[in-house]
Design an enzyme around this catalytic site. Structure first.
Site, PDB file in Angstrom:
ATOM      1  N   ILE A   1       0.976  -1.044  -0.089  1.00  0.00           N
ATOM      2  CA  ILE A   1      -0.115   0.009  -0.047  1.00  0.00           C
ATOM      3  C   ILE A   1       0.788   1.074  -0.098  1.00  0.00           C
ATOM      4  O   ILE A   1       0.284   2.354  -0.428  1.00  0.00           O
ATOM      5  CB  ILE A   1      -1.006   0.024   1.240  1.00  0.00           C
ATOM      6  N   GLU A   2       2.256   1.181   0.473  1.00  0.00           N
ATOM      7  CA  GLU A   2       2.856   2.247   0.557  1.00  0.00           C
ATOM      8  C   GLU A   2       3.376   2.617  -0.816  1.00  0.00           C
ATOM      9  O   GLU A   2       3.565   3.952  -1.237  1.00  0.00           O
ATOM     10  CB  GLU A   2       4.296   2.025   1.301  1.00  0.00           C
ATOM     11  N   SER A   3       4.116   1.386  -1.544  1.00  0.00           N
ATOM     12  CA  SER A   3       4.928   1.953  -2.828  1.00  0.00           C
ATOM     13  C   SER A   3       4.414   1.024  -3.974  1.00  0.00           C
ATOM     14  O   SER A   3       5.036   1.314  -5.251  1.00  0.00           O
ATOM     15  CB  SER A   3       6.288   1.971  -2.840  1.00  0.00           C
TER      16      SER A   3
ATOM     17  N   TYR B   1      -5.387   3.969   6.001  1.00  0.00           N
ATOM     18  CA  TYR B   1      -4.309   3.219   5.764  1.00  0.00           C
ATOM     19  C   TYR B   1      -4.299   1.753   6.484  1.00  0.00           C
ATOM     20  O   TYR B   1      -3.903   0.982   5.825  1.00  0.00           O
ATOM     21  CB  TYR B   1      -3.102   4.005   6.456  1.00  0.00           C
TER      22      TYR B   1
END
Length: 451
Positions: free
Chosen positions: A151-153, A257
């Site tokens: 989910i970050e990158s 998130y």
């Protein structure tokens, strides 16, 4: 053509938690879908890693070079709330995985609109999951945290957020430096998969120690521990706080998130049940590291080592300008290591980097290097011209090295083989050979021979 090995594709393995006909009755009867009456299910932003298109993902050099579309046909099953609750409950983790209106929206997004992107990330996971898992295991953390970079990158070391966070784990500069990642004009270790994974595991361990709850620790990883602590204080519930109790007091992106993390964990385990076929991954057989003795460019290395500049960028993403400063680590395909050693003097003697940048960067890095390794001196001037002379030079160096006194160091918490190699002017391959080490696992207190 370079020799490659095909990594067993995830497409031939349905999630182990979803094998056979699902029996959801007993689980669904005992687990209710989380109530969301106090949660505004529309008041969140998608994490930036979920906004990357599948076309953009395939522009990444590693993906475009090493991934091909899977061909296995996967089944598609319905998934009402009771099925989702059952599946989430069977993921073996200590992190809570509740289903509610918000997490359901993220699961729907991954399993429908983002199916193509998920297929690509499942292929990319073959490259990075072993690195993530080794770092997480070293700190005794839940291995499901390996899905945070999804989910970050979207599993791209080159990713940079609007706010300036970078790398697979999306570190901001300040936090990255706090956890030992070097960031300067030429080097950005936030993009180094191994070093950033070590830093992320350390940071997540500290966050869990601070909050004692994984949902809050994960939220703090996104927005900072200060923002989470403020949200807890405003609720007046210091003891029993969790993510959902402070949800409405968190920044908009952080509200999305933790649900996105739950959904990513779900889809990376149950992709088969949604008809998602992972891309198949082809990886180079092996790579290894050497310490460069003088400042050198990717172009100089590529000219002698049977490797392209694009390949060097892909496996050395921490170097921002295609320049490696003196006494820093270079990663090469295993087949190119010998070429580098054979033609090392010739590589350094290639076309100089123009202008004042060279002299400035040499001065700038003098104080950053923990262990300065002086270049070997040679009286032979023809080593740049022939392979045979280079071999004689290597033989002379090996003889000199054998005459030196052996030396060992004790492994400290957080040390890695590559870090020890860098500090002691050697390579990971040599450390493994001298110490009989297979893989990368070392333990605090262990004695490592470095000479």
């Amino acid at each position: 053509m370079k020799k490659k090995i095909i990594i067993a594709s995830l497409s031939v393995l349905c999630a182990s938690y979803a094998v056979g006909q699902e029996d959801v009755t007993s689980v669904a009867d005992s687990i209710n879908v989380e109530a969301t009456t106090d949660v505004n299910a529309e008041s969140f932003d998608m994490p930036e890693g979920m906004l990357i298109s599948d076309e953009e993902l395939m522009k990444d050099y590693t993906n475009s070079t090493n991934l091909t579309e899977g061909t296995t046909v996967s089944r598609v099953l319905s998934y009402d709330d009771s099925v989702l609750v059952s599946r989430l409950s069977r993921i073996p983790t200590t992190i809570e995985m509740p289903l509610n209106d918000v997490t359901r929206k993220f699961i729907d997004t991954y399993s429908n609109r983002m199916k193509s992107s998920v297929a690509i990330m499942l292929g990319s996971a073959n490259f990075y999951n072993p690195i993530f898992e080794e770092a997480l295991e070293r700190y005794g953390l839940p291995l499901e945290l390996r899905y945070l970079p999804v989910i970050e990158s979207a599993l791209r070391p080159s990713a940079t957020s609007r706010a300036g966070a970078a790398g697979l784990w999306q570190f901001m500069i300040g936090t990255g430096k706090r956890y030992g990642l070097e960031v300067n004009t030429l080097v950005d270790e936030r993009r180094d998969p191994i070093k950033s994974s070590e830093a992320a595991a350390h940071y997540l361990s500290d966050l869990y120690d601070m909050f004692g709850d994984w949902s809050l620790a994960i939220a703090a990883y996104n927005c900072g521990e200060g923002n989470v602590q403020k949200a807890i204080t405003r609720t007046g519930n210091q003891e029993g706080a969790d993510f959902w109790s402070v949800y409405n007091r968190l920044p908009r992106e952080t509200r999305g998130y933790v649900p996105a993390f739950i959904a990513a964990t779900y889809i990376m385990n149950y992709y088969c049940e949604h008809g998602i076929v992972p891309h198949e991954a082809n990886l180079p057989l092996e790579s290894d590291t050497v310490i460069v003795q003088r400042e050198v460019t990717f172009a100089q290395i590529a000219s002698k080592c049977n490797v392209t500049v694009d390949e060097l960028r892909a496996i050395n993403p921490q170097y921002r300008k295609d320049i490696i400063p003196a006494n820093y680590t270079l990663r090469l395909p295993a087949g190119s290591i010998e070429d580098f050693l054979l033609y090392e003097d010739s590589i350094y003697g290639g076309k100089a980097i123009a202008g004042t940048l060279v002299s400035n960067t040499r001065r700038a890095f003098t104080d950053d290097v923990e262990t300065v390794v002086q270049p070997e001196q040679t009286t032979t001037t023809s080593t740049r011209n022939t392979r045979s002379t280079s071999k004689r030079t290597r033989s002379t160096r090996s003889t000199t090295t054998r005459r030196q006194q052996t030396r060992s160091v004790a492994v400290k918490s957080g040390d890695t083989l590559s870090g020890i190699a860098k500090k002691n002017g050697t390579t990971v391959a040599k450390l493994r050979q001298m110490n009989g080490i297979k893989g990368n696992i070392i333990r605090p207190g262990q004695k490592i021979r470095v000479k």
